[in-house]
Write a protein that holds these residues in place. Structure first.
Motif, short mmCIF file in Angstrom:
data_model
loop_
_atom_site.label_atom_id
_atom_site.label_comp_id
_atom_site.label_asym_id
_atom_site.label_seq_id
_atom_site.Cartn_x
_atom_site.Cartn_y
_atom_site.Cartn_z
N PHE A 43 0.82 -1.21 0.00
CA PHE A 43 0.00 0.00 0.00
C PHE A 43 0.86 1.27 0.00
O PHE A 43 0.45 2.29 -0.54
CB PHE A 43 -0.96 -0.02 1.19
N THR A 44 2.04 1.19 0.57
CA THR A 44 2.95 2.34 0.50
C THR A 44 3.36 2.59 -0.95
O THR A 44 3.32 3.74 -1.43
CB THR A 44 4.20 2.10 1.36
N LEU A 45 3.75 1.54 -1.66
CA LEU A 45 4.13 1.68 -3.06
C LEU A 45 2.96 2.16 -3.91
O LEU A 45 3.13 3.00 -4.82
CB LEU A 45 4.66 0.36 -3.59
N LEU A 46 1.78 1.64 -3.65
CA LEU A 46 0.60 2.05 -4.42
C LEU A 46 0.33 3.55 -4.26
O LEU A 46 0.07 4.26 -5.24
CB LEU A 46 -0.62 1.25 -3.99
N MET A 47 0.38 4.02 -3.02
CA MET A 47 0.09 5.43 -2.79
C MET A 47 1.17 6.33 -3.37
O MET A 47 0.90 7.44 -3.82
CB MET A 47 -0.08 5.69 -1.29
N ILE A 48 2.42 5.86 -3.37
CA ILE A 48 3.51 6.64 -3.98
C ILE A 48 3.30 6.73 -5.49
O ILE A 48 3.43 7.81 -6.10
CB ILE A 48 4.88 6.00 -3.68
N LEU A 49 2.94 5.59 -6.12
CA LEU A 49 2.77 5.56 -7.56
C LEU A 49 1.51 6.29 -8.01
O LEU A 49 1.53 6.99 -9.05
CB LEU A 49 2.71 4.11 -8.05
N LEU A 50 0.44 6.17 -7.24
CA LEU A 50 -0.84 6.72 -7.68
C LEU A 50 -1.11 8.14 -7.20
O LEU A 50 -1.91 8.85 -7.82
CB LEU A 50 -1.99 5.81 -7.20
N ARG A 51 -0.42 8.56 -6.12
CA ARG A 51 -0.67 9.90 -5.60
C ARG A 51 0.61 10.73 -5.42
O ARG A 51 0.54 11.91 -5.11
CB ARG A 51 -1.43 9.81 -4.26
N ASP A 52 1.75 10.13 -5.60
CA ASP A 52 3.02 10.86 -5.55
C ASP A 52 3.13 11.71 -4.29
O ASP A 52 3.47 12.90 -4.33
CB ASP A 52 3.17 11.75 -6.79
N ASP A 53 2.83 11.08 -3.15
CA ASP A 53 2.90 11.79 -1.86
C ASP A 53 3.59 10.86 -0.87
O ASP A 53 2.95 10.07 -0.18
CB ASP A 53 1.49 12.16 -1.39
N ASP A 54 4.93 10.98 -0.80
CA ASP A 54 5.71 10.06 0.04
C ASP A 54 5.34 10.18 1.51
O ASP A 54 5.29 9.18 2.24
CB ASP A 54 7.20 10.34 -0.13
N ALA A 55 5.08 11.40 1.97
CA ALA A 55 4.77 11.61 3.38
C ALA A 55 3.49 10.89 3.79
O ALA A 55 3.41 10.29 4.86
CB ALA A 55 4.65 13.10 3.66
N PHE A 56 2.50 10.95 2.91
CA PHE A 56 1.23 10.27 3.22
C PHE A 56 1.31 8.78 2.91
O PHE A 56 0.64 7.98 3.57
CB PHE A 56 0.09 10.90 2.44
N ALA A 57 2.12 8.41 1.93
CA ALA A 57 2.16 7.02 1.47
C ALA A 57 2.56 6.06 2.57
O ALA A 57 1.91 5.04 2.79
CB ALA A 57 3.10 6.90 0.28
N TRP A 58 3.65 6.38 3.29
CA TRP A 58 4.10 5.44 4.33
C TRP A 58 3.13 5.41 5.50
O TRP A 58 2.97 4.38 6.16
CB TRP A 58 5.51 5.76 4.79
N LYS A 59 2.44 6.53 5.76
CA LYS A 59 1.43 6.54 6.82
C LYS A 59 0.25 5.66 6.43
O LYS A 59 -0.29 4.91 7.26
CB LYS A 59 0.96 7.97 7.07
#
Length: 246
Positions: A52-68
């Motif tokens: 889910f971290t990778l998905l959020m990085i790829l789909l929303r380009d928001d590293d800070a939110f992605a790992w959360k």
């Protein structure tokens, strides 16, 4: 970047793949020690975190939110695995509980990522209308309340029935599914499907009516079937009237 609805579908697809298409805790033999259960659950949670971290990085380009988001989904996966039992008696309830926690968590991540949390109340308000609530009430009523009513009506004959050889609680589950299907068919005005269901069940359960040993059971089942159909059709017609009046 994908649109909002596509993101939700992708997240749900990821959960289905991770939860049911790759080895999970339920795929392993039940561990004899709690520490083994913790280790397996941590491994599965780790997979969720990475995915889910990778998905959020790829789909929303928001590293800070992605790992959360990944951490939140990992916790949502880990805690139910630890807290719910894995015994055969509670497997259905445990599965439903785990899935409910994960789906709610996933929707929460989606709402926050899309800044839709403020609009969530608006969506809920649109759902809480008389027609939708009437349909929901009808489906709920066709479960335990209807089952209790049918059992009470048939109680005078219960002692005359020989249930040897029957699966435990199978009749109750069949009744639930039967009433839900009938209600759905009536709401969709598919009366042919209702007739087909009645015919199919009558043939399956009344095919040994000539056998005196099972005649009482067949009559008992037929009574229950007619009561079940009557309640479901009546509820369906009532809800249809409510829907048409709104």
């Amino acid at each position: 970047m994908v649109d909002t609805s596509t993101l939700l579908v992708i997240l749900l697809l990821a959960h289905v793949v991770l939860g049911f298409w790759i080895p999970s805790y339920s795929s392993f033999e039940p561990p004899h020690r709690f520490s083994q259960k913790v280790i397996i659950s941590l491994l599965i949670a780790g997979i969720y975190f990475v995915a889910f971290t990778l998905l959020m990085i790829l789909l929303r380009d928001d590293d800070a939110f992605a790992w959360k988001a990944g951490l939140f989904m990992a916790i949502a996966r880990f805690l139910p695995l630890i807290l719910t039992p894995n015994s055969s008696k509670s497997s259905t309830l445990a599965l439903l509980s785990r899935e409910a926690v994960l789906i709610i968590s996933l929707v929460a991540v989606w709402l926050v990522s899309e800044n839709n949390a403020a609009q969530f109340q608006v969506y809920l308000a649109k759902l809480f209308t008389t027609p939708i609530l009437a349909v929901g009430l009808a489906y709920v009523a066709m479960l335990r309340p209807a089952s209790a009513l049918i059992s009470t009506i048939l109680s005078p004959w219960i002692k005359e029935i020989d249930k040897s050889g029957s699966l435990a609680n199978a009749g109750t589950l069949i009744g639930y599914l039967e009433r839900l299907l009938i209600l759905t068919f009536v709401l969709l005005e598919q009366w042919e499907a209702v007739g087909f269901l009645l015919t199919a069940k009558s043939i399956l359960r009344f095919n040994e009516i000539q056998n005196a040993k099972v005649r009482s059971l067949s009559e008992y089942v037929l009574l229950g079937t007619l009561l079940s159909f009557s309640l479901s059709i009546g509820m369906g017609l009532l809800v249809t009237h409510i829907l048409k009046s709104h």
